[in-house]
Design a protein around this motif. Structure first.
Motif, mmCIF file in Angstrom:
data_model
loop_
_atom_site.group_PDB
_atom_site.id
_atom_site.type_symbol
_atom_site.label_atom_id
_atom_site.label_comp_id
_atom_site.label_asym_id
_atom_site.label_seq_id
_atom_site.Cartn_x
_atom_site.Cartn_y
_atom_site.Cartn_z
ATOM 1 N N UNK A 24 101.974 80.501 55.198
ATOM 2 C CA UNK A 24 101.301 80.860 56.444
ATOM 3 C C UNK A 24 102.384 80.730 57.507
ATOM 4 N N UNK A 25 102.716 81.847 58.163
ATOM 5 C CA UNK A 25 103.836 81.828 59.094
ATOM 6 C C UNK A 25 103.454 82.209 60.527
ATOM 7 N N UNK A 26 102.415 82.975 60.692
ATOM 8 C CA UNK A 26 102.059 83.455 62.028
ATOM 9 C C UNK A 26 101.126 82.483 62.741
ATOM 10 N N UNK A 27 101.287 82.399 64.044
ATOM 11 C CA UNK A 27 100.479 81.492 64.855
ATOM 12 C C UNK A 27 98.991 81.767 64.705
ATOM 13 N N UNK A 28 98.595 83.042 64.701
ATOM 14 C CA UNK A 28 97.168 83.352 64.580
ATOM 15 C C UNK A 28 96.618 82.984 63.208
ATOM 16 N N UNK A 29 97.456 83.005 62.173
ATOM 17 C CA UNK A 29 97.009 82.572 60.849
ATOM 18 C C UNK A 29 96.758 81.070 60.839
ATOM 19 N N UNK A 30 97.670 80.305 61.452
ATOM 20 C CA UNK A 30 97.461 78.863 61.583
ATOM 21 C C UNK A 30 96.192 78.594 62.386
ATOM 22 N N UNK A 31 96.025 79.290 63.507
ATOM 23 C CA UNK A 31 94.878 79.071 64.385
ATOM 24 C C UNK A 31 93.563 79.343 63.675
ATOM 25 N N UNK A 32 93.515 80.388 62.854
ATOM 26 C CA UNK A 32 92.265 80.725 62.168
ATOM 27 C C UNK A 32 91.876 79.639 61.163
ATOM 28 N N UNK A 33 92.854 78.944 60.603
ATOM 29 C CA UNK A 33 92.556 77.852 59.675
ATOM 30 C C UNK A 33 92.187 76.593 60.456
ATOM 31 N N UNK A 34 92.892 76.324 61.549
ATOM 32 C CA UNK A 34 92.619 75.134 62.363
ATOM 33 C C UNK A 34 91.235 75.176 63.012
ATOM 34 N N UNK A 35 90.689 76.364 63.226
ATOM 35 C CA UNK A 35 89.368 76.476 63.858
ATOM 36 C C UNK A 35 88.273 75.850 63.001
ATOM 37 N N UNK A 36 88.507 75.774 61.711
ATOM 38 C CA UNK A 36 87.512 75.207 60.805
ATOM 39 C C UNK A 36 87.654 73.695 60.747
ATOM 40 N N UNK A 37 86.620 73.040 60.305
ATOM 41 C CA UNK A 37 86.669 71.574 60.182
ATOM 42 C C UNK A 37 87.647 71.173 59.091
ATOM 43 N N UNK A 38 88.231 69.984 59.219
ATOM 44 C CA UNK A 38 89.136 69.517 58.158
ATOM 45 C C UNK A 38 88.409 69.421 56.818
ATOM 46 N N UNK A 39 89.091 69.831 55.766
ATOM 47 C CA UNK A 39 88.500 69.775 54.434
ATOM 48 C C UNK A 39 88.638 68.389 53.827
ATOM 49 N N UNK A 40 89.739 67.728 54.148
ATOM 50 C CA UNK A 40 90.027 66.432 53.535
ATOM 51 C C UNK A 40 90.989 65.671 54.429
ATOM 52 N N UNK A 41 90.848 64.335 54.433
ATOM 53 C CA UNK A 41 91.755 63.484 55.199
ATOM 54 C C UNK A 41 92.253 62.356 54.306
ATOM 55 N N UNK A 42 93.502 61.950 54.544
ATOM 56 C CA UNK A 42 94.051 60.763 53.903
ATOM 57 C C UNK A 42 94.620 59.891 55.021
ATOM 58 N N UNK A 43 95.312 58.842 54.657
ATOM 59 C CA UNK A 43 95.848 57.923 55.662
ATOM 60 C C UNK A 43 96.807 58.601 56.635
ATOM 61 N N UNK A 44 97.598 59.565 56.160
ATOM 62 C CA UNK A 44 98.602 60.194 57.017
ATOM 63 C C UNK A 44 98.422 61.695 57.220
ATOM 64 N N UNK A 45 97.561 62.339 56.434
ATOM 65 C CA UNK A 45 97.464 63.797 56.471
ATOM 66 C C UNK A 45 96.037 64.285 56.677
ATOM 67 N N UNK A 46 95.947 65.493 57.211
ATOM 68 C CA UNK A 46 94.688 66.212 57.301
ATOM 69 C C UNK A 46 94.920 67.579 56.660
ATOM 70 N N UNK A 47 94.013 68.002 55.806
ATOM 71 C CA UNK A 47 94.092 69.298 55.153
ATOM 72 C C UNK A 47 92.995 70.194 55.705
ATOM 73 N N UNK A 48 93.386 71.352 56.207
ATOM 74 C CA UNK A 48 92.452 72.371 56.658
ATOM 75 C C UNK A 48 92.519 73.517 55.660
ATOM 76 N N UNK A 49 91.369 74.079 55.307
ATOM 77 C CA UNK A 49 91.363 75.200 54.369
ATOM 78 C C UNK A 49 90.440 76.305 54.859
ATOM 79 N N UNK A 50 90.746 77.504 54.387
ATOM 80 C CA UNK A 50 89.923 78.675 54.684
ATOM 81 C C UNK A 50 90.104 79.636 53.519
ATOM 82 N N UNK A 51 89.027 80.222 53.057
ATOM 83 C CA UNK A 51 89.106 81.222 51.992
ATOM 84 C C UNK A 51 89.962 82.387 52.468
ATOM 85 N N UNK A 52 90.718 82.986 51.553
ATOM 86 C CA UNK A 52 91.441 84.209 51.894
ATOM 87 C C UNK A 52 91.126 85.284 50.868
ATOM 88 N N UNK A 53 91.510 86.503 51.174
ATOM 89 C CA UNK A 53 91.216 87.639 50.294
ATOM 90 C C UNK A 53 92.403 88.003 49.403
#
Length: 136
Positions: A24-53
């Motif tokens: 994922x390299x483009x700002x709008x691609x990052x933004x579209x994933x960040x708009x969704x709620x975090x899928x998973x959290x750990x002590x140091x990381x947050x994972x955001x996910x979104x289905x793609x085609x």
């Protein structure tokens, strides 16, 4: 002889490369994933996910300087994240891994074997949580 692992048309299926199509390299691609709620959290990381085609998963990594002040530490985090992403068998998702808590300071060494091991455990847990959700 030249390698074709980083050509635009290569999906990287079945290989351990990290071709541009898997990033994922483009700002709008990052933004579209960040708009969704975090899928998973750990002590140091947050994972955001979104289905793609696409027929494969893609990865974006965000490591802020305020949480990892040394470039060597930031690069280690990105390298470990990419390695674990490549070896995990994820469904077609856009994944953004964001460092959300400081991992070390400028006082200690930039990276240690212990730090790398702890990062691997957390990142493995994040990607494993998404493998469990993989569609049949």
């Amino acid at each position: 002889m030249t390698s074709c692992t980083n050509t635009v048309g290569n999906s990287g299926e079945g290989s351990h490369d990290f071709a541009r199509v898997r990033r994922i390299v483009k700002t709008d691609e990052f933004s579209s994933v960040f708009r969704l709620r975090p899928a998973q959290k750990t002590a140091h990381f947050v994972l955001y996910t979104r289905q793609n085609d696409l027929p494969h998963a893609r990865l974006g990594v965000v490591v802020a300087k305020r949480f990892a002040p040394r470039a060597a530490t930031r690069n280690t985090i990105k390298r470990v994240t990419r390695e674990l992403f490549r070896t995990s068998n994820l469904a077609p998702l856009d994944c953004v891994v964001r460092l959300s808590k400081a991992v070390n300071s400028k006082a200690g060494p930039a990276t240690t074997a212990q730090l790398k091991a702890e990062l691997r455990v957390e990142l493995t847990r994040l990607f494993a949580s998404q493998q469990a959700r993989k569609a049949p």
